[in-house]
Design a protein around this motif. Structure first.
Motif, PDB file in Angstrom:
ATOM      1  N   ARG A 158       0.833  -1.211   0.000  1.00 35.98           N
ATOM      2  CA  ARG A 158       0.000   0.000   0.000  1.00 35.98           C
ATOM      3  C   ARG A 158       0.867   1.261   0.000  1.00 35.98           C
ATOM      4  O   ARG A 158       0.531   2.247  -0.661  1.00 35.98           O
ATOM      5  N   PHE A 159       1.963   1.232   0.720  1.00 44.42           N
ATOM      6  CA  PHE A 159       2.848   2.404   0.722  1.00 44.42           C
ATOM      7  C   PHE A 159       3.510   2.586  -0.643  1.00 44.42           C
ATOM      8  O   PHE A 159       3.761   3.713  -1.073  1.00 44.42           O
ATOM      9  N   ALA A 160       3.762   1.491  -1.335  1.00 41.48           N
ATOM     10  CA  ALA A 160       4.359   1.590  -2.671  1.00 41.48           C
ATOM     11  C   ALA A 160       3.403   2.269  -3.642  1.00 41.48           C
ATOM     12  O   ALA A 160       3.835   2.951  -4.581  1.00 41.48           O
ATOM     13  N   ALA A 161       2.108   2.094  -3.417  1.00 41.49           N
ATOM     14  CA  ALA A 161       1.111   2.706  -4.301  1.00 41.49           C
ATOM     15  C   ALA A 161       0.774   4.134  -3.900  1.00 41.49           C
ATOM     16  O   ALA A 161       0.073   4.838  -4.632  1.00 41.49           O
ATOM     17  N   ALA A 162       1.261   4.584  -2.745  1.00 42.78           N
ATOM     18  CA  ALA A 162       0.967   5.932  -2.255  1.00 42.78           C
ATOM     19  C   ALA A 162       2.030   6.912  -2.731  1.00 42.78           C
ATOM     20  O   ALA A 162       3.108   6.527  -3.186  1.00 42.78           O
ATOM     21  N   THR A 163       1.724   8.197  -2.614  1.00 40.79           N
ATOM     22  CA  THR A 163       2.718   9.222  -2.935  1.00 40.79           C
ATOM     23  C   THR A 163       3.700   9.352  -1.773  1.00 40.79           C
ATOM     24  O   THR A 163       3.420   8.917  -0.644  1.00 40.79           O
ATOM     25  N   ALA A 164       4.829   9.979  -2.049  1.00 39.06           N
ATOM     26  CA  ALA A 164       5.838  10.167  -1.007  1.00 39.06           C
ATOM     27  C   ALA A 164       5.290  10.983   0.159  1.00 39.06           C
ATOM     28  O   ALA A 164       5.557  10.680   1.328  1.00 39.06           O
ATOM     29  N   THR A 165       4.524  12.010  -0.131  1.00 42.65           N
ATOM     30  CA  THR A 165       3.980  12.826   0.954  1.00 42.65           C
ATOM     31  C   THR A 165       2.931  12.063   1.752  1.00 42.65           C
ATOM     32  O   THR A 165       2.832  12.232   2.978  1.00 42.65           O
ATOM     33  N   GLU A 166       2.151  11.212   1.094  1.00 43.94           N
ATOM     34  CA  GLU A 166       1.176  10.398   1.827  1.00 43.94           C
ATOM     35  C   GLU A 166       1.881   9.456   2.792  1.00 43.94           C
ATOM     36  O   GLU A 166       1.425   9.256   3.932  1.00 43.94           O
ATOM     37  N   VAL A 167       2.986   8.879   2.357  1.00 42.53           N
ATOM     38  CA  VAL A 167       3.773   8.017   3.245  1.00 42.53           C
ATOM     39  C   VAL A 167       4.293   8.825   4.422  1.00 42.53           C
ATOM     40  O   VAL A 167       4.269   8.382   5.578  1.00 42.53           O
ATOM     41  N   TRP A 168       4.760  10.030   4.147  1.00 43.64           N
ATOM     42  CA  TRP A 168       5.380  10.847   5.197  1.00 43.64           C
ATOM     43  C   TRP A 168       4.371  11.238   6.274  1.00 43.64           C
ATOM     44  O   TRP A 168       4.704  11.332   7.447  1.00 43.64           O
ATOM     45  N   TYR A 169       3.116  11.462   5.873  1.00 43.11           N
ATOM     46  CA  TYR A 169       2.099  11.861   6.834  1.00 43.11           C
ATOM     47  C   TYR A 169       1.433  10.676   7.529  1.00 43.11           C
ATOM     48  O   TYR A 169       0.704  10.862   8.512  1.00 43.11           O
ATOM     49  N   ALA A 170       1.661   9.473   7.048  1.00 47.18           N
ATOM     50  CA  ALA A 170       0.985   8.297   7.604  1.00 47.18           C
ATOM     51  C   ALA A 170       1.391   8.078   9.058  1.00 47.18           C
ATOM     52  O   ALA A 170       2.571   8.156   9.416  1.00 47.18           O
TER      53      ALA A 170
END
Length: 466
Positions: free
Chosen positions: A171-183
């Motif tokens: 799921r993190f691979a399919a997310a944007t870098a900023t989405e990962v950072w805020y998770a």
């Protein structure tokens, strides 16, 4: 017009190929194999004792020898040597370095929300992502054995570690870098219900009790427990060897030297935090310090709790200054050099955690006889944890989900999440490999524990009793 600033980034296709190439070099099922280093566990542990405070070394072994699980918590150096012998994926992330299940817990975000995250970074270091996953899975196997769970139940939990890490990384691979950072994983009522698992109010109340206790753990609570006021002055409540006030540790002249050394540490450490936090720190003054025993594996390193007071006499801030030594992973991951071990810890923590301690920083100081690298943090800031021995099998499985998701999120922030997801794939080979490795490594840990306990019983190790 296009530019390559700041870096020429690899394409998604390149990242996927990197993961598949790693899988061809090292098939996922090969991760199940335990390649043990030809080392004596007693020799590895006693080598660490050489730089530790001698009078505290027996406390270290007392804590480690409670059970194989507590031994595992203090024996990261043994596992690092074993991991370093085996083939690895080469897919590098910022590792926690000691990602066992007790090194996850509750923290306050800057917005004063209670979040779940990793909480120990003494051994953080770049390295292959699977090393952290293996250490996490093995810790659940050992905790399950200590809780009396049968082999089938333990395997269900350890397989879950691999499964939830793999699917979360996808799921993190399919997310944007900023989405990962805020998770992040917030301790909402829904998560409490999942950890409590049972629908009864009693279980949910027990889980809520953990979070409410965490919210009470702050500087004021630390002062109430550790300090008493005598004639208008704050004094630490001695509990040797676990908490030793400065007055009990040194002669008057040495007290002044130690206090001066701590003042210099705090003054220079302030340069490593942000300007607004520096302004906050300048509203406090140093009034006292005490040496404190911390953790299991860290026992014997130099660690201090420091009392600061603001303009109002009831405005307390308690910090912890803890010695940072070379990561146990360093000998097995060449090519990474750090000029300051405290900075390594701080920057690793900032990279891996969703929300970090705003007072986290580092500096070198001669507080304990000679210059040592330290990192500084708040002593307590809504910190809490779930006790593995109090969790049943279903609760441990849900706790494994939370830890595995958190570890995947931390790795996705620092490594090539697309390549790692491509390596892990969509079938259960990785999940099964982690469970197989966890069983093998728990067996080895029990054997190492027996050897070290025998050495203590024979008097070859200074284990304190009582």
């Amino acid at each position: 017009m296009t530019t390559s600033w700041p870096y020429a980034l690899p394409t998604t296709a390149d990242q996927i190929e990197a993961g598949r190439s790693a899988r061809r070099r090292l098939p996922r099922q090969a991760l199940a194999e335990l390649v043990a280093a030809a080392t004596d566990p007693v020799d590895v542990l006693t080598a660490q004792d050489a730089t530790r405070i001698a009078e505290l070394v027996p406390v270290r072994y007392e804590r480690m020898l409670v059970s194989p699980f507590t031994f595992y918590r203090g024996a990261a150096a043994l596992m690092a040597a074993d991991l370093g012998q085996a083939p690895h994926t080469g897919l590098t992330v910022q590792l926690c370095g000691d990602a066992h299940l007790s090194n996850f817990g509750l923290f306050a975000s800057p917005e004063r929300r209670l979040v779940f995250d990793l909480n120990d970074f003494d051994e953080t270091h770049p390295g292959p992502f699977e090393w952290d996953v293996k250490r996490l899975a093995a810790s659940f196997e050992l905790a399950g054995r200590e809780n009396g769970l049968d082999a089938g139940t333990r395997r269900r939990i350890t397989t879950r570690v691999g499964h939830f890490y793999r699917t979360s990384m996808g799921r993190f691979a399919a997310a944007t870098a900023t989405e990962v950072w805020y998770a992040h994983l917030e301790m909402s009522t829904r998560l409490l219900e999942r950890i409590a698992l049972q629908p009864g109010k009693r279980d949910l109340a027990q889980a809520r009790k953990v979070t409410e206790k965490a919210k009470r753990r702050d500087s004021r609570q630390a002062v109430r427990k550790l300090i008493r006021i005598v004639d208008g002055h704050a004094e630490w409540i001695a509990d040797p060897p676990f908490l030793v006030p400065l007055a009990d540790l040194a002669r008057h002249q040495d007290q002044e030297t130690l206090l001066h050394g701590m003042a210099e540490l705090l003054e220079s450490y302030a340069d490593t935090v942000t300007p607004e936090i520096r302004r906050l720190l300048r509203q406090y003054r140093l009034v006292g310090m005490a040496r404190r025993v911390v953790g299991v594996g860290s026992v014997g390193t130099s660690a201090w709790v420091v009392l600061l007071v603001g303009a109002e006499e009831d405005d307390f801030l308690v910090l912890q200054a803890k010695e940072a030594t070379t990561s146990v992973l360093a000998p097995f991951v060449p090519g990474h050099e750090f000029s300051h071990e405290g900075r390594r810890v701080v920057e690793g923590q900032r990279l891996m955690q969703a929300y970090g301690d705003i007072l986290l920083g580092w500096k070198t100081a001669a507080v304990s006889g000679y210059p040592r690298d330290y990192y500084v943090r708040q002593f307590r800031d809504w910190k809490g944890s779930f006790e593995p021995a109090e969790l049943n099998a279903d609760q441990l499985e849900t706790y494994a989900d939370a830890c595995s998701w958190t570890l995947a999120r931390a790795h996705a922030r620092s490594g090539d999440r697309v390549a790692i997801a491509a390596y892990l794939g969509r079938n259960t080979r990785f999940d099964d490999a982690m469970a197989d490795y966890a069983t093998a490594y728990a067996d080895k840990t029990e054997n190492d524990y027996a050897r070290v306990r025998a050495a203590a019983d024979e008097g070859r190790l200074p284990a304190r009793t009582g």
